[in-house]
Motif scaffolding. Structure first.
Motif, short mmCIF file in Angstrom:
data_model
loop_
_atom_site.label_atom_id
_atom_site.label_comp_id
_atom_site.label_asym_id
_atom_site.label_seq_id
_atom_site.Cartn_x
_atom_site.Cartn_y
_atom_site.Cartn_z
N GLY A 344 43.72 7.09 5.15
CA GLY A 344 42.76 8.09 5.56
C GLY A 344 43.32 9.22 6.40
N LYS A 345 44.61 9.18 6.66
CA LYS A 345 45.16 10.19 7.57
C LYS A 345 45.16 11.59 6.96
CE LYS A 345 49.04 10.73 10.72
NZ LYS A 345 50.27 10.13 11.25
N CYS A 346 45.56 11.69 5.70
CA CYS A 346 45.66 13.04 5.15
C CYS A 346 44.54 13.31 4.15
CB CYS A 346 47.03 13.30 4.53
SG CYS A 346 47.30 12.52 2.93
N THR A 347 44.10 14.54 4.13
CA THR A 347 42.93 14.93 3.33
C THR A 347 43.04 14.62 1.85
OG1 THR A 347 42.49 16.70 4.93
CG2 THR A 347 41.37 16.82 2.81
N PRO A 348 44.13 15.05 1.17
CA PRO A 348 44.12 14.87 -0.28
C PRO A 348 44.02 13.40 -0.69
CG PRO A 348 46.27 15.64 0.50
CD PRO A 348 45.34 15.72 1.65
N CYS A 349 44.69 12.50 0.01
CA CYS A 349 44.63 11.08 -0.36
C CYS A 349 43.29 10.49 0.03
CB CYS A 349 45.78 10.32 0.32
SG CYS A 349 45.72 8.55 0.06
N ARG A 350 42.86 10.76 1.22
CA ARG A 350 41.61 10.18 1.71
C ARG A 350 40.44 10.59 0.82
NH1 ARG A 350 41.32 12.74 6.38
NH2 ARG A 350 39.78 14.26 5.71
N GLU A 351 40.34 11.89 0.57
CA GLU A 351 39.21 12.38 -0.23
C GLU A 351 39.48 12.21 -1.72
OE1 GLU A 351 36.63 13.17 1.44
OE2 GLU A 351 37.51 13.42 3.42
N GLY A 352 40.75 12.42 -2.10
CA GLY A 352 41.09 12.36 -3.51
C GLY A 352 40.94 10.96 -4.10
N THR A 353 41.40 9.94 -3.38
CA THR A 353 41.29 8.58 -3.92
C THR A 353 39.82 8.18 -3.99
OG1 THR A 353 41.62 7.61 -1.71
CG2 THR A 353 43.56 7.79 -3.14
N TYR A 354 39.07 8.62 -3.01
CA TYR A 354 37.63 8.35 -3.03
C TYR A 354 36.99 9.01 -4.24
CZ TYR A 354 32.80 8.26 -1.26
OH TYR A 354 31.45 8.08 -1.10
N TRP A 355 37.34 10.23 -4.50
CA TRP A 355 36.77 10.97 -5.61
C TRP A 355 37.18 10.32 -6.95
CZ3 TRP A 355 37.25 17.05 -5.72
CH2 TRP A 355 36.33 17.58 -6.63
N MET A 356 38.46 10.02 -7.08
CA MET A 356 38.92 9.43 -8.34
C MET A 356 38.24 8.09 -8.60
SD MET A 356 42.96 10.36 -8.74
CE MET A 356 43.53 9.50 -7.29
N TYR A 357 38.04 7.36 -7.52
CA TYR A 357 37.33 6.08 -7.67
C TYR A 357 35.95 6.30 -8.27
CZ TYR A 357 34.22 2.34 -6.14
OH TYR A 357 33.26 1.38 -6.10
N HIS A 358 35.27 7.30 -7.75
CA HIS A 358 33.91 7.54 -8.23
C HIS A 358 33.88 8.02 -9.67
CE1 HIS A 358 31.08 6.65 -5.05
NE2 HIS A 358 32.01 7.01 -4.20
N VAL A 359 34.80 8.88 -10.04
CA VAL A 359 34.79 9.38 -11.41
C VAL A 359 35.14 8.26 -12.39
CG1 VAL A 359 35.70 11.08 -13.01
CG2 VAL A 359 35.40 11.70 -10.61
N THR A 360 36.16 7.47 -12.03
CA THR A 360 36.53 6.38 -12.94
C THR A 360 35.40 5.36 -13.04
OG1 THR A 360 37.70 5.26 -11.14
CG2 THR A 360 39.03 6.59 -12.64
N LYS A 361 34.71 5.16 -11.95
CA LYS A 361 33.58 4.22 -11.95
C LYS A 361 32.49 4.73 -12.87
CE LYS A 361 30.85 1.59 -8.60
NZ LYS A 361 29.47 2.10 -8.50
N ARG A 362 32.22 6.02 -12.78
CA ARG A 362 31.18 6.61 -13.63
C ARG A 362 31.57 6.50 -15.09
NH1 ARG A 362 30.59 12.05 -13.38
NH2 ARG A 362 31.87 12.36 -11.52
N ILE A 363 32.85 6.68 -15.36
CA ILE A 363 33.31 6.58 -16.74
C ILE A 363 33.07 5.17 -17.25
CG2 ILE A 363 35.36 6.59 -18.22
CD1 ILE A 363 36.40 8.98 -16.52
N GLN A 364 33.41 4.18 -16.43
CA GLN A 364 33.21 2.79 -16.83
C GLN A 364 31.74 2.47 -17.05
OE1 GLN A 364 35.72 0.45 -17.56
NE2 GLN A 364 36.64 2.46 -17.51
N GLU A 365 30.90 3.06 -16.21
CA GLU A 365 29.48 2.73 -16.30
C GLU A 365 28.76 3.52 -17.37
OE1 GLU A 365 28.39 3.51 -12.26
OE2 GLU A 365 28.99 1.54 -11.57
N GLY A 366 29.51 4.39 -18.05
CA GLY A 366 28.88 5.15 -19.12
C GLY A 366 28.08 6.34 -18.63
N ASN A 367 28.32 6.75 -17.38
CA ASN A 367 27.58 7.90 -16.83
C ASN A 367 28.41 9.17 -16.81
OD1 ASN A 367 25.27 6.45 -16.29
ND2 ASN A 367 26.03 5.79 -14.28
N ALA A 368 29.45 9.19 -17.63
CA ALA A 368 30.36 10.34 -17.56
C ALA A 368 30.30 11.15 -18.85
CB ALA A 368 31.77 9.85 -17.31
N SER A 369 30.59 12.43 -18.69
CA SER A 369 30.65 13.32 -19.85
C SER A 369 32.13 13.59 -20.17
CB SER A 369 29.96 14.63 -19.51
OG SER A 369 30.73 15.32 -18.53
N PRO A 370 32.40 14.17 -21.34
CA PRO A 370 33.80 14.48 -21.67
C PRO A 370 34.47 15.35 -20.61
CG PRO A 370 32.42 14.77 -23.60
CD PRO A 370 31.49 14.48 -22.45
#
Lengths: 418, 835
Positions: A344-370
């Motif tokens: 959590g110390k640096c912005t890109p990793c702290r926010e970026g990993t959080y963001w990527m987690y959410h997008v990949t989760k959405r993709i798995q759950e079928g809530n994602a668009s191309p």
């Protein structure tokens, strides 16, 4: 391999007992360096052997030691036993079954670094292992192989075992030092590097468990012998942690330069259930994943050849995936891992990993668009080159390589099968 | 190129800066703004937020020759690094080229802003920081117009977390820059907040009880780059652009922190403009960009509804509302009738202008003008006080600091901060007190003395360095001699002296001993050397410089007095025994803010203006004269003290300046030695200060205010002006052995003083009204921790709870001032469990 150099317990039963270890040549190397060699001679020998760090970075060990700031004392040696890379379980086997060779390695390193105190930093989950290691260390004190004025010389050495508290980031050497100092486990700015300002701001060597375990045989059998194993630029034996969809997952000690094919098929028994191999993650979660083509399978596993095909050897935790694996799911798993472990110390990793987690989760759950696949790729690339330490940089690799080599797996979820 | 200077190019601009300068600072000095969040120029860089990403290139050097490699046209080849670098962690190097606005760098920073905004809430419409928010400003300049993050995936966190009663934290707004944590740890040694958890869950937690227990906590709200940290005092109070800003000086202690008062008209206040918040104003020579929490939060007394707003005169035994002409006439009549048997008492809160007119009036009446105070030494300060251009922040290795009989953390927090920073930078600190205080942690030598033997310790230090054989009786132990050696050998030495455990004669003897020590060790007459008095008020030095003195026996003198003029002082409130001295037979005129116990006894009460309602000057204890300006209108019919006194003078036929504060100051300056060259003009001169703060620079240094109204002028002591100074030490007053306990008054920052109590936000933090005892004494006296005890002195009995503390010296009981127990000087008391 004709004989085990690192996983000696597979040849010699009971080598986790000090008498057995000593009967088989144990502690001759340490006694030799303390009584007969100078620290500089040890450094030179290790440099000549070409030993490279086995924790993942592959940095030449002897060179790292030579960076210690001259005339600044005390020095410290820290054995990095925070083994947390997914799919890595080599250090654990060494410490569980061949602990004295590891501890002798720590001692040799301490002598070379002119350190009188060494710490073994164990990941918090190694609770039992750490306590067992302490009993081994007690036995060394009793045998006068640790403590004050060893072998009748002025060299004293104490080794302490320290437990972390469950953070992957504490495997990063400066975050490890912060944790060892009792602070929040977050990486430091580099420079200064630990060799200049490490533990308690003193010159410190941080080495991986497996790296240190290589030291006793290098001392007793010599750098020239060591170089007969492995390749020219990546000499020595390596413990490869093979896992995934193979018949025989486990640790395999092979010379560096052995191919993926050799490891997976000859030793690992091939893909279970006779299925087809699909992808390989050669460095746990921390490197681009590779499509298991013939070119890849025939690539030697060493620190030069794997980067040449677009990935890293890292800690050599080879995770094998067969055709049943949805790579987008795998990427969701690695993204979850890095999001959980980001300090959590640096912005890109702290926010970026959080963001990527959410997008990949959405993709798995079928809530994602191309467009989300492009978004995921863009978010990952946005992190690249901007982070304070390697965790963030690693986190994006499975994402980018997953999309690059296995886009179809993602598209299955976004309803855009081209 | 000299060894200490480096030439580099930033966005095409060639600049030269000292070696070791960080790129971000080099750019700032050249007028190029590199955005930052986690970096703050007063703290070590951490490279956490990654907002300051720039392209960095360095000359290609031939490894064998060490020379720069040139291309065909003779230009040095510049190799740009493959990754963007953080400008805050990269020092400049010769020939470096930095590109702030390359496509690469601006795209990188744009991405960082997008990341920061992914979970940052859209609170701007309701967030206090709006309008003075670095995140807002830097987003506009460097960020993308839209976010691609899904609103539903935003992380939701607690928004009104009380980190203690004074500071609120909004977890959603926090961007984990760490400025607050690092400020507390690095700059004020109060690491009471820290990061907890990790990853996206990284959050600020407080480890102290009460939460965020630090006298400096308010400063974190100035340097927080978002609206995460806000003060309980001001939050939801006003928009920054709605408020007016006026320059002022804090009146709570002798440091003289520069303030900006933000004011706004309020319907709740009947349409009056009131002080909404107190902010620091930058003065690197006094308080940097910081203020302590007392200065920040204890301002409500100025706008309290309890303020006196009309003149009062006694009629029929009661005080009734009157008007100025009547009240002034009545006051003058009573003062005149005293026929010269008039005593005037003026408090240390009075400005130099108030003091001047006061003294003139008393002189004109043939009466006695006294400073109301309990500590001596101001005249010695005039002689061996610190030299011109003294900056405490400049002390470090090779220097020494002595702090004796004072608890700086409680009495002058900003000085405490500067002293510990000096110690961190290598200065040798010697602390001498009857008990351990927070400063001991940094002391190379901690000297302990029995109350009230502070003077003996000071003389012991002097004995170790002096040839005067008369000092032999004061020879001290090894530790004291070692301390003395440290002081003698210092390049620079400053001595802070206080009054803890001393009566007036004792404080005079202490001041003399300290002055003598400075003279003998040749630490006078130059900058960063000299005597610093830890006064209790903002302008005690201004009084001494004018020739006003306390009279410790004034209570006795009151017996022969027929009239008294009391300005900005409350003797009866401080000691109810004095009630007999005022009113009744003694015609008393009081100029005050509140209806204090003294005012209640007065014959005429004249409502005075607080510091916020008027202008004037204060002389701080480092003898820096500083102007303060009017921020709000006078309450009701209140007038400035100097004006009231002048109008009294008019009634009495004594000519005094009654119209212009500046003209009163001119008279003061003519009368006070050393002040001749000062006037309101040169006191308003400003200078360029580093780091830049406020306005366009608020993202860099914080929301402290830029100082456009004057940094003040520091006066040279007489020792620096060519006069030889000879102050002799005196033997300390005899201390009689006591059978009972010695009750010693100590200062506590959050006491129940008249100027503190009206600030309700500080109520939970007010120092407990207790008497502190050593557990051994308590056991001997049969006192249980927390139980009530009776303190008997001269027939008076006070009852307070006891608090047992190991550090309290034996035979001593400590009690805070302004806690309801009347005490100024140490008293012999009997202590027993309450019946």
């Amino acid at each position: 391999m004709t004989e085990y150099i690192l996983l000696r317990h597979r040849d010699i039963e009971g080598i986790d007992q000090l008498e057995v270890y000593r009967k088989n040549g144990g502690y001759e190397a340490f006694e030799q360096v303390v009584k007969k060699q100078t620290p500089q001679q040890v450094i030179d020998e290790v440099k000549a052997a070409g030993l490279r760090g086995r924790g993942g970075a592959g940095f030449p060990t002897g060179v790292k030691w030579s960076f210690l700031t001259p005339d600044v004392y005390p020095r410290y040696v820290v054995a990095n036993a925070d083994e947390s890379e997914p799919g890595t379980f080599k250090d654990r086997e060494i410490m569980e079954h061949n602990p004295y060779q590891f501890l002798e390695g720590v001692a040799i390193c301490a002598y070379a670094a002119q350190a009188n105190v060494a710490y073994v930093y164990c990941r918090g989950e190694f609770w039992d292992l750490a306590h067992r290691l302490e009993t081994k260390i007690e036995a060394l004190y009793e045998a006068k192989l640790l403590g004050k004025k060893l072998f009748g010389t002025d060299f004293s050495l104490d080794i302490y075992v320290h437990l972390g508290a469950g953070a992957y980031i504490c495997g990063e050497e400066t975050a490890l030092l912060e944790s060892l100092e009792g602070k929040l486990g977050q990486p430091r700015l580099r420079p200064p590097f630990p060799a200049a300002e490490g533990l308690f701001a003193k010159p410190t060597v941080v080495n991986n468990v497996e790296t240190l375990t290589n030291l006793p045989p290098i001392i007793t059998r010599g750098a020239d012998w060591y170089r007969t194993i492995g390749t020219e630029k990546s000499p020595g034996p390596k413990v490869f942690s093979l896992s995934g969809h193979v018949e025989r997952p486990g640790n395999y000690e092979l010379p560096l330069g052995s191919t993926f094919r050799e490891l997976i098929y000859e030793h690992g028994g091939g893909i279970r259930g006779g299925r087809r191999i699909k992808g390989i993650m050669p460095a746990g979660a921390s490197a681009p994943l590779l499509a298991a083509t013939d070119e890849v399978l025939d690539t030697p596993m060493d620190y030069e050849s794997v980067p040449a095909i677009g990935s890293q050897l890292g800690s050599a935790s080879i995770i094998v995936m067969d055709e049943s694996v949805d790579i987008s799911w795998m990427v969701y798993k690695t993204s979850s891992f890095f999001k959980h472990e980001s300090c959590g110390k640096c912005t890109p990793c702290r926010e970026g990993t959080y963001w990527m987690y959410h997008v990949t989760k959405r993709i798995q759950e079928g809530n994602a668009s191309p467009e989300d696949i492009e978004l995921l790729d863009s978010v990952a690339r946005g992190i690249q080159g901007k982070c304070l330490c390697a965790l963030g940089e690693f986190a994006l690799m499975p994402v980018i390589s997953g999309i690059e080599h296995f886009r179809a797996d993602f598209q299955t979820h976004t309803g855009d099968r081209t | 190129m000299s060894d200490s200077q480096v030439k580099l190019t930033i966005d095409g601009l060639e600049i030269t800066v000292p070696k070791g300068t960080l790129i971000v600072d080099a750019a700032k000095r050249a007028g190029i703004d590199i955005p930052v969040f986690c970096y703050h120029p007063k703290m070590k860089p951490v490279g956490m937020c990654r907002m300051c990403l720039v392209d960095v290139g360095t000359p290609r050097i031939d490894r064998s020759s060490g020379e720069a490699v040139r291309d065909d046209s003779g230009q040095v080849i510049i190799d740009f690094r493959p990754k963007l670098e953080t400008a805050c962690t990269t020092p400049v190097s010769e020939g470096m080229q930095v590109r702030v606005w390359s496509e690469n760098a601006s795209a990188g920073r744009k991405q960082i802003v997008e990341y920061l905004l992914t979970s940052h809430p859209l609170d701007c419409p309701v967030c206090d920081k709006g309008g003075e928010c670095p995140l807002q400003n830097l987003t506009m300049k460097h960020g993308p117009g839209k976010s691609r993050f899904l609103y539903s995936e935003k992380k939701h966190l607690a928004k009104h977390v009380q980190l203690g009663e004074l500071i609120f934290l909004d977890r959603e707004r926090c961007i984990q820059c760490g400025r607050c944590v690092r400020f507390q740890e690095q700059l004020v040694d109060d690491p009471v907040i820290a990061f907890g958890d990790r990853g996206r869950g990284l959050e600020i937690v407080t480890y102290s009880n009460p939460g965020f227990d630090s006298y400096f906590s308010g400063n974190t709200t100035d340097i927080c780059p978002v609206g995460a940290l806000t003060t309980a005092d001001f939050r939801f109070g006003a928009r920054p652009w709605e408020m007016n800003a006026s320059a002022s000086i804090c009146t709570h202690c002798p440091v003289g922190c520069n303030l900006t008062l933000n004011t706004r008209r309020e319907a709740d206040a009947g349409g009056r403009e009131i002080v909404k918040r107190v902010m620091p104003r930058q003065n690197e020579m006094v308080n940097d960009i910081w203020i302590c929490d007392k200065g920040r939060f204890a301002h409500h007394f100025a706008t309290s509804p309890e303020r006196l707003t009309t003149p009062l005169v006694r009629a029929g035994g009661e005080l009734v509302e009157s008007d100025w002409p009547t009240a002034l006439a009545k006051a003058a009549e009573g003062l005149k009738a005293a026929g010269g048997a008039v005593i005037g008492l003026v408090g240390s809160r009075a400005s130099n202008e108030d003091l001047f007119n006061f003294k003139q009036l008393l002189d004109g009446l043939g009466g006695t003008a006294l400073l109301y105070g309990s500590m001596a030494g101001g005249d010695y300060v005039g002689q061996v006080g610190v030299g011109k251009d003294t900056e405490l922040a400049g002390l470090g290795g090779g220097d020494a600091i002595l702090v004796i009989a004072s608890d700086l953390h409680e009495e002058a927090p900003i000085w405490w901060q500067r002293v510990i920073m000096a110690a961190k930078h290598g200065a040798t600190l010697v602390v001498a007190n009857g008990r351990p205080t927070r400063l001991d942690h940094y002391a190379a030598h901690s000297l302990r003395f029995e109350y009230p033997r502070a003077v003996k310790t000071a003389l012991g230090l002097l004995q170790a360095v002096s040839k005067d054989k008369g000092l032999a009786p004061y020879e001290g132990e090894q530790e004291l001699k070692a301390a003395a050696r440290a002081l003698v050998g210092a390049d620079n030495l400053v001595v802070f002296f206080g009054r803890e455990g001393l009566d007036y004669a004792g404080s005079d003897a202490l001041a003399r001993a300290c002055a003598r020590l400075l003279i003998e060790t040749k630490h006078t007459g130059r900058r960063n050397n000299g005597l610093i008095p830890v006064w209790s008020g903002p302008n005690t030095q201004g009084a001494w410089d004018l020739g006003l003195r306390p009279d410790p026996q004034f209570a006795n003198s009151m017996q022969e007095t027929r009239a008294a003029l009391v300005i900005a002082a409350d003797p009866v409130g401080d000691d109810p025994v004095l009630a007999d001295s005022f009113g009744n037979g003694t015609f008393t005129v009081v100029q005050e803010l509140f209806l204090t116990p003294t005012a209640r006894l007065a014959d005429v009460v004249l409502p005075a203006r607080s510091f916020a309602e008027r202008e004037g000057t204060f002389t701080n204890a480092l003898r820096r004269v500083q102007r303060f300006y009017s921020a709000i209108e006078g309450m009701g019919q209140a007038r400035s003290d100097w004006q009231i006194t002048a109008q009294l003078g008019a009634e009495l036929g004594i000519e005094l300046e009654a119209q212009s504060c500046g003209r009163v100051f001119a008279r003061y300056a003519a009368a006070a030695p050393g002040y001749e060259d000062l006037d309101y003009q040169n006191l308003s001169e400003t200078k360029s200060q580093w780091p830049p703060v406020g306005g366009d620079d608020l993202y860099f240094g914080g929301t402290a205010f830029k100082n456009d109204q004057g940094v003040g002028v520091q006066l040279a002591p007489t020792s620096e002006r060519g006069s030889t100074v000879d102050i002799e030490w005196t033997a300390p007053p005899e201390v009689s052995k006591t059978n009972g306990m010695l009750l010693v008054a100590v200062d506590q920052l959050y006491d129940r003083a008249t100027t503190v109590k009206p600030s309700e936000v500080l109520e939970p933090r007010l120092a407990a009204a207790v008497v502190r005892l050593n557990p051994s004494d308590a056991q001997r006296l049969g006192i249980v921790d927390g139980s009530g005890i009776e303190i008997q002195h001269n027939g008076r009995v006070d009852t307070l709870p006891a608090l047992l503390e190991g550090g309290i010296p034996m035979g001593t009981a400590l009690v805070g001032r302004s806690q309801g127990l009347a005490i100024e000087y140490p008293l012999d008391v009997d202590v027993k469990p309450a019946s």
